[in-house]
Motif scaffolding. Structure first.
Motif, PDB file in Angstrom:
ATOM      1  N   ALA A 461      13.746  -0.845  10.316  1.00 29.98           N
ATOM      2  CA  ALA A 461      13.274  -1.494   9.082  1.00 29.98           C
ATOM      3  C   ALA A 461      13.580  -2.999   9.061  1.00 29.98           C
ATOM      4  O   ALA A 461      12.689  -3.806   8.744  1.00 29.98           O
ATOM      5  CB  ALA A 461      13.873  -0.798   7.863  1.00 29.98           C
ATOM      6  N   PRO A 462      14.800  -3.438   9.402  1.00 33.01           N
ATOM      7  CA  PRO A 462      15.049  -4.884   9.440  1.00 33.01           C
ATOM      8  C   PRO A 462      14.179  -5.601  10.463  1.00 33.01           C
ATOM      9  O   PRO A 462      13.796  -6.762  10.262  1.00 33.01           O
ATOM     10  CB  PRO A 462      16.539  -4.974   9.817  1.00 33.01           C
ATOM     11  N   TRP A 463      13.856  -4.897  11.557  1.00 35.34           N
ATOM     12  CA  TRP A 463      13.019  -5.494  12.592  1.00 35.34           C
ATOM     13  C   TRP A 463      11.608  -5.745  12.057  1.00 35.34           C
ATOM     14  O   TRP A 463      10.966  -6.724  12.421  1.00 35.34           O
ATOM     15  CB  TRP A 463      12.997  -4.593  13.834  1.00 35.34           C
ATOM     16  N   TRP A 464      11.117  -4.843  11.179  1.00 36.74           N
ATOM     17  CA  TRP A 464       9.781  -5.051  10.606  1.00 36.74           C
ATOM     18  C   TRP A 464       9.710  -6.418   9.935  1.00 36.74           C
ATOM     19  O   TRP A 464       8.735  -7.160  10.110  1.00 36.74           O
ATOM     20  CB  TRP A 464       9.478  -3.949   9.576  1.00 36.74           C
ATOM     21  N   ALA A 465      10.729  -6.775   9.178  1.00 39.30           N
ATOM     22  CA  ALA A 465      10.729  -8.063   8.477  1.00 39.30           C
ATOM     23  C   ALA A 465      10.986  -9.222   9.435  1.00 39.30           C
ATOM     24  O   ALA A 465      10.273 -10.241   9.401  1.00 39.30           O
ATOM     25  CB  ALA A 465      11.780  -8.048   7.376  1.00 39.30           C
ATOM     26  N   SER A 466      11.992  -9.090  10.297  1.00 34.48           N
ATOM     27  CA  SER A 466      12.340 -10.192  11.199  1.00 34.48           C
ATOM     28  C   SER A 466      11.206 -10.496  12.174  1.00 34.48           C
ATOM     29  O   SER A 466      11.000 -11.651  12.566  1.00 34.48           O
ATOM     30  CB  SER A 466      13.621  -9.866  11.964  1.00 34.48           C
ATOM     31  N   HIS A 467      10.445  -9.471  12.569  1.00 33.27           N
ATOM     32  CA  HIS A 467       9.312  -9.682  13.478  1.00 33.27           C
ATOM     33  C   HIS A 467       8.280 -10.612  12.830  1.00 33.27           C
ATOM     34  O   HIS A 467       7.849 -11.607  13.434  1.00 33.27           O
ATOM     35  CB  HIS A 467       8.680  -8.332  13.824  1.00 33.27           C
ATOM     36  N   THR A 468       7.905 -10.312  11.589  1.00 32.11           N
ATOM     37  CA  THR A 468       6.926 -11.144  10.892  1.00 32.11           C
ATOM     38  C   THR A 468       7.471 -12.551  10.647  1.00 32.11           C
ATOM     39  O   THR A 468       6.774 -13.553  10.855  1.00 32.11           O
ATOM     40  CB  THR A 468       6.541 -10.501   9.547  1.00 32.11           C
ATOM     41  N   LEU A 469       8.710 -12.629  10.206  1.00 31.13           N
ATOM     42  CA  LEU A 469       9.307 -13.943   9.917  1.00 31.13           C
ATOM     43  C   LEU A 469       9.391 -14.806  11.168  1.00 31.13           C
ATOM     44  O   LEU A 469       9.149 -16.024  11.113  1.00 31.13           O
ATOM     45  CB  LEU A 469      10.698 -13.754   9.310  1.00 31.13           C
ATOM     46  N   ASP A 470       9.723 -14.209  12.307  1.00 34.94           N
ATOM     47  CA  ASP A 470       9.800 -14.965  13.562  1.00 34.94           C
ATOM     48  C   ASP A 470       8.444 -15.532  13.960  1.00 34.94           C
ATOM     49  O   ASP A 470       8.337 -16.705  14.364  1.00 34.94           O
ATOM     50  CB  ASP A 470      10.333 -14.077  14.687  1.00 34.94           C
ATOM     51  N   TRP A 471       7.394 -14.726  13.856  1.00 36.32           N
ATOM     52  CA  TRP A 471       6.065 -15.205  14.241  1.00 36.32           C
ATOM     53  C   TRP A 471       5.568 -16.280  13.273  1.00 36.32           C
ATOM     54  O   TRP A 471       4.899 -17.234  13.692  1.00 36.32           O
ATOM     55  CB  TRP A 471       5.081 -14.047  14.329  1.00 36.32           C
TER      56      TRP A 471
END
Length: 568
Positions: A461-471
């Motif tokens: 779940a945290p990766w879902w957010a961090s993935h979008t924020l990183d891109w």
């Protein structure tokens, strides 16, 4: 005792060929016994006077297929009738008491006849969220109650398995018989039977009933909205206004005496056209084009005109056409190849796992005619037609490159990117299913209820957010696509994606894509958990992540996440 053993040893030392021959015979005999037990296990239900062969011949005379798994032999037979009876088409055909289906009588429709025995069943038995139990019905091998696809499994049949297979094919009803046989259909064409006559346990689920001898336990399926409505092998597309230039839009036509859906669909199939449009006694054939795009759906009541050759069907009229999609493949978007000249401009197709990346690749390849690449290598995807899967991601021969990577270094390796975002509640479940069940499979109940699911949500779940924020932070030129919006309006969003890739848009090609948008990567619309896998704590954390991503998108002057993402 030692002397006889010593003599045997000396005998085989002198005659080693005989020794190995005996070993081979022993192994062969054991294998035959094992295989025989597999056949015996399948022959029980089939010993009812050769019922297997009777059912196979009744299903339209098509050759059956068997699927051998391991050394045990499990007979799985899918068959579709040559004429699947009267199919469910437009909405008005399922109305009762308004000149619609018959409710009794020879060859009539018994769909609306609820079994009286249901009064003694509790609510949980009647409805489980996936399907509603209708009752026990008579089934005749000469005239089936459900006349669609059939599926037999004399070892592992369950109620859910039958429902899932029928729902995947867009049928409205699923019926089980003899504990091991599954029949699908859009209409029940047989009378009720006593509930006590459906008394056979399911072969793969002893706690449930799967019909009886010539008796069907029938369920009405609660299909998802995108599940196809079918007439046999044809897909009902809806009611549409007559195009202004009908001869250009639908170039082939003919007047058919005693018009029926069957006759028009058959004619267009023979002409190798993907659309069959019924207009009274006139049948038109063609492909979707800008002149007849199927985007402006009319109220189905406008097409209310009974077919001369079939009282239960509607054939449209001079102004409003009833349209079906035939089995003919529209080949205008099927050609694909690598870029003619290698490019140094690398475009990422980035997404969190489970956000529809493979589906987006399928759409892009059909819409552009160019292969997509991948940061990874997946042999199963290569075997399903993604030929760019084998190329190194920097080869420059593909139109874009799939990646789930995040982080500054990985993102800055690309010159631009299409960023796919999906509702985290859906994406997490999709990725969990893929991880434990494959690209179109499902995780087992044991995985959902075990320790795997909570651990998965905690990490992913945290990766879902961090993935979008990183891109959004490190991406050089990011085009955001929301999975849900792409599904709702595929034409316009896919058109924007093609333009972002710097290619000329072919509307004919995009319309071709719409007709085969699912590819081989869609899970069944029926199968879903019987409970909410997300705990209250999980939801609190995920909702906060959604707000964070929404704020980040708006900060960059982009539209926020779709409304259905936001916590209510």
């Amino acid at each position: 005792m030692a002397k006889p053993l010593l003599r045997i040893q000396r005998y085989f030392c002198r005659k080693p060929v005989r020794f190995f021959s005996l070993i081979l015979l022993y192994l062969t005999a054991g294998s035959l016994v094992f295989l025989h037990s597999g056949f015996v296990g399948d022959s029980g239900p089939g010993a009812r006077g050769g019922r297997d062969s009777v059912v196979a011949s009744e299903a339209g005379g098509r050759a059956s297929s068997s699927d051998t798994r391991g050394l045990g032999i499990m007979s799985r037979v899918f068959k579709e009738t040559r004429r699947s009876g009267r199919r469910f088409g437009p909405r008005w055909m399922r109305k009762s008491g308004q000149g619609g289906y018959k409710t009794a009588g020879r060859g009539g429709d018994y769909t609306s006849s609820w079994n009286r025995a249901l009064k003694g069943r509790n609510a949980k038995d009647v409805e489980d969220g996936r399907a509603k139990y209708i009752g026990c019905y008579v089934d005749d091998t000469q005239k089936r109650a459900l006349r669609g696809v059939s599926f037999f499994d004399y070892k592992k049949m369950t109620v859910f398995r039958c429902q899932d297979n029928c729902a995947e094919r867009g049928y409205m009803y699923a019926g089980l018989e003899f504990g091991a046989e599954c029949f699908c259909g859009h209409k029940i064409q047989a009378p009720n039977a006593s509930e006590s006559e459906c008394n056979m346990e399911c072969k793969g689920e002893r706690s449930n009933t799967c019909g009886g001898a010539n008796r069907l336990s029938i369920y009405r399926l609660e299909l998802s909205q995108e599940s196809a409505r079918r007439y046999g092998s044809a897909i009902f597309k809806g009611c549409f206004h007559r195009p202004d230039n009908v001869t250009a839009a639908l170039p082939f036509s003919a007047v058919i005496q005693n018009m029926s859906v069957d006759k028009c669909v058959d004619m267009c199939t023979e002409r190798e056209k993907s659309l069959a449009a019924l207009a009274g006694e006139q049948c038109y054939c063609g492909f979707p084009t800008p002149l007849f795009s199927l985007h402006e759906l009319e109220d189905e009541e406008m097409c209310l005109y009974r077919c001369p050759g079939e009282e239960f069907e509607s054939c449209g009229n001079d102004k409003f056409f009833v349209v079906y999609q035939t089995q003919v493949q529209d080949n205008r978007c099927m050609d694909r190849h690598f870029l003619s000249a290698r490019t140094k401009h690398l475009v990422a197709l980035a997404s969190f796992p489970g956000a529809g990346n493979t589906w987006a690749r399928h759409l892009i390849e059909l819409a552009t005619g160019f292969y997509t690449g991948s940061y990874y290598f997946d042999g199963s995807l290569y075997n399903k037609g993604f030929k760019g899967e084998r190329d190194h991601w920097r080869s420059g021969r593909t139109i874009c490159i799939k990646t789930h990577e995040s982080g500054k270094k990985e993102i800055e390796a690309f010159d631009s990117s299409i960023l796919m975002i999906r509702n985290p509640y859906k994406a997490l479940m999709a990725e969990f299913n893929r991880k434990y069940g494959g690209h179109i499979g499902f995780a087992s109940q044991a995985h959902w209820r075990g320790k795997e699911w909570p651990e998965f949500v905690k990490n992913y779940a945290p990766w879902w957010a961090s993935h979008t924020l990183d891109w959004l932070t490190y991406g050089k030129n990011v085009h955001v696509v929301h999975f849900e919006e792409l599904k709702r309006d595929l034409f316009s969003h896919l058109k924007a994606m093609v333009q972002f890739l710097g290619l000329k848009v072919s509307e004919d090609r995009l319309l071709c894509v719409e007709g085969q948008k699912d590819g081989n990567f869609k899970r069944s619309g029926l199968r879903k958990l019987e409970y909410d896998p997300y705990t209250a704590d999980m939801r609190v954390n995920i909702d906060e992540l959604i707000r964070t991503v929404d704020a980040a998108l708006k900060k960059r002057n982009m539209s926020g996440v779709p409304a259905e993402y936001m916590p209510r």
